[in-house]
Motif scaffolding. Sequence first.
Motif, short mmCIF file in Angstrom:
data_model
loop_
_atom_site.label_atom_id
_atom_site.label_comp_id
_atom_site.label_asym_id
_atom_site.label_seq_id
_atom_site.Cartn_x
_atom_site.Cartn_y
_atom_site.Cartn_z
N ASN A 58 3.24 87.44 -7.78
CA ASN A 58 4.47 86.99 -8.43
C ASN A 58 4.31 87.11 -9.94
O ASN A 58 3.40 86.53 -10.53
CB ASN A 58 4.76 85.55 -8.03
N ARG A 59 5.19 87.88 -10.58
CA ARG A 59 5.07 88.15 -12.02
C ARG A 59 5.11 86.87 -12.87
O ARG A 59 4.43 86.77 -13.88
CB ARG A 59 6.18 89.10 -12.48
N VAL A 60 5.92 85.91 -12.47
CA VAL A 60 6.00 84.65 -13.22
C VAL A 60 4.66 83.91 -13.14
O VAL A 60 4.18 83.35 -14.13
CB VAL A 60 7.14 83.76 -12.66
N ILE B 257 1.60 85.16 -12.68
CA ILE B 257 0.44 85.82 -13.31
C ILE B 257 0.68 86.29 -14.74
O ILE B 257 -0.21 86.84 -15.37
CB ILE B 257 -0.06 87.00 -12.46
N SER B 258 1.87 86.08 -15.27
CA SER B 258 2.13 86.55 -16.64
C SER B 258 1.66 85.52 -17.67
O SER B 258 1.40 84.38 -17.35
CB SER B 258 3.63 86.84 -16.81
N GLY B 259 1.55 85.98 -18.87
CA GLY B 259 1.14 85.10 -19.96
C GLY B 259 -0.37 84.99 -20.07
O GLY B 259 -1.12 85.68 -19.39
N ASN B 260 -0.83 84.10 -20.93
CA ASN B 260 -2.25 83.89 -21.15
C ASN B 260 -2.79 82.94 -20.08
O ASN B 260 -2.52 81.75 -20.10
CB ASN B 260 -2.48 83.31 -22.56
N LEU B 261 -3.55 83.48 -19.16
CA LEU B 261 -4.10 82.65 -18.07
C LEU B 261 -5.41 81.98 -18.44
O LEU B 261 -6.00 81.30 -17.62
CB LEU B 261 -4.29 83.52 -16.82
N LEU B 262 -5.86 82.17 -19.67
CA LEU B 262 -7.17 81.64 -20.06
C LEU B 262 -7.09 80.33 -20.86
O LEU B 262 -8.06 79.96 -21.50
CB LEU B 262 -7.95 82.70 -20.83
N THR B 263 -5.96 79.66 -20.80
CA THR B 263 -5.89 78.34 -21.42
C THR B 263 -6.05 77.29 -20.33
O THR B 263 -5.71 77.52 -19.17
CB THR B 263 -4.54 78.12 -22.14
N VAL B 264 -6.57 76.15 -20.69
CA VAL B 264 -6.79 75.08 -19.72
C VAL B 264 -5.47 74.68 -19.05
O VAL B 264 -5.40 74.52 -17.83
CB VAL B 264 -7.47 73.85 -20.38
N SER C 255 -0.42 75.14 -8.31
CA SER C 255 0.88 75.65 -7.85
C SER C 255 0.80 75.88 -6.34
O SER C 255 -0.24 76.25 -5.79
CB SER C 255 1.25 76.95 -8.57
N TRP C 256 1.91 75.68 -5.66
CA TRP C 256 1.94 75.86 -4.20
C TRP C 256 1.60 77.30 -3.82
O TRP C 256 0.95 77.54 -2.81
CB TRP C 256 3.28 75.43 -3.61
N GLN C 257 2.01 78.26 -4.65
CA GLN C 257 1.75 79.66 -4.34
C GLN C 257 0.24 79.96 -4.36
O GLN C 257 -0.27 80.64 -3.49
CB GLN C 257 2.45 80.59 -5.33
N PHE C 258 -0.44 79.43 -5.36
CA PHE C 258 -1.87 79.66 -5.47
C PHE C 258 -2.60 79.01 -4.31
O PHE C 258 -3.48 79.61 -3.70
CB PHE C 258 -2.38 79.12 -6.81
N ILE C 259 -2.25 77.77 -4.00
CA ILE C 259 -2.91 77.05 -2.91
C ILE C 259 -2.69 77.76 -1.58
O ILE C 259 -3.63 77.96 -0.80
CB ILE C 259 -2.41 75.58 -2.85
N LEU C 260 -1.46 78.19 -1.32
CA LEU C 260 -1.17 78.91 -0.08
C LEU C 260 -1.89 80.27 -0.05
O LEU C 260 -2.45 80.67 0.98
CB LEU C 260 0.34 79.09 0.08
N ALA C 261 -1.90 80.96 -1.19
CA ALA C 261 -2.59 82.25 -1.27
C ALA C 261 -4.08 82.09 -1.00
O ALA C 261 -4.69 82.90 -0.29
CB ALA C 261 -2.37 82.89 -2.64
N ARG D 196 -2.73 76.45 -18.60
CA ARG D 196 -2.25 77.51 -17.71
C ARG D 196 -3.10 77.60 -16.44
O ARG D 196 -2.59 77.82 -15.35
CB ARG D 196 -2.28 78.83 -18.48
N ILE D 197 -4.41 77.42 -16.57
CA ILE D 197 -5.29 77.43 -15.40
C ILE D 197 -4.93 76.27 -14.47
O ILE D 197 -4.84 76.45 -13.26
CB ILE D 197 -6.77 77.36 -15.81
N MET D 198 -4.69 75.10 -15.04
CA MET D 198 -4.32 73.94 -14.23
C MET D 198 -2.98 74.15 -13.53
O MET D 198 -2.82 73.81 -12.35
CB MET D 198 -4.29 72.67 -15.08
N GLU D 199 -2.02 74.72 -14.25
CA GLU D 199 -0.72 75.02 -13.63
C GLU D 199 -0.89 75.98 -12.46
O GLU D 199 -0.28 75.81 -11.40
CB GLU D 199 0.23 75.65 -14.66
N LEU D 200 -1.72 76.99 -12.67
CA LEU D 200 -1.96 77.99 -11.63
C LEU D 200 -2.65 77.37 -10.42
O LEU D 200 -2.19 77.53 -9.29
CB LEU D 200 -2.80 79.13 -12.20
N VAL D 201 -3.75 76.67 -10.65
CA VAL D 201 -4.55 76.13 -9.56
C VAL D 201 -3.77 75.13 -8.71
O VAL D 201 -3.97 75.05 -7.50
CB VAL D 201 -5.85 75.49 -10.11
#
Length: 128
Positions: free
Chosen positions: A24-26, A28-35, A44-50, A37-42
């Motif tokens: 999903n472009r939304v 994985i876009s942007g700077n994923l190397l900030t704390v 997120s329901w999409q990341f957990i399901l993936a 952004r990493i927390m938002e990613l980890v």
Amino acid sequence: MKDIILWTVVFSISTAISIVLLGNRVLISGNLLTVKRIMELVFSWQFILAMTFALFSRFSFFLLNNAVLKVPELAQNSTTITTFATAVSFIFVAAANYIFLQERLTLMQILGASIIIFGLIVMLNGNK
């Protein structure tokens, strides 16, 4: 051989779902190397399901390897053959990305995918 086909398909589908969810472009876009952004990613329901599907994919690899090991002509090289068989997942991923992420393949990419499938058929049926 039925078990090999079954676990190859299960592996391919679970891998494709995991990759589509993370593609999903939304997400994985942007700077994923900030704390932040990493927390938002980890969380997120999409990341957990993936990640759940990725774990299931690894488990199905194990079961596929076990199925290949049970075929005497393939047993000596079971893990290598299993690794090649999982290349079928590339086709599933490409199809899922086409459907869900609107990604398109070039003619050369389609040709390459066809060569992979043909090679797997030859490899798995070559010892008969």
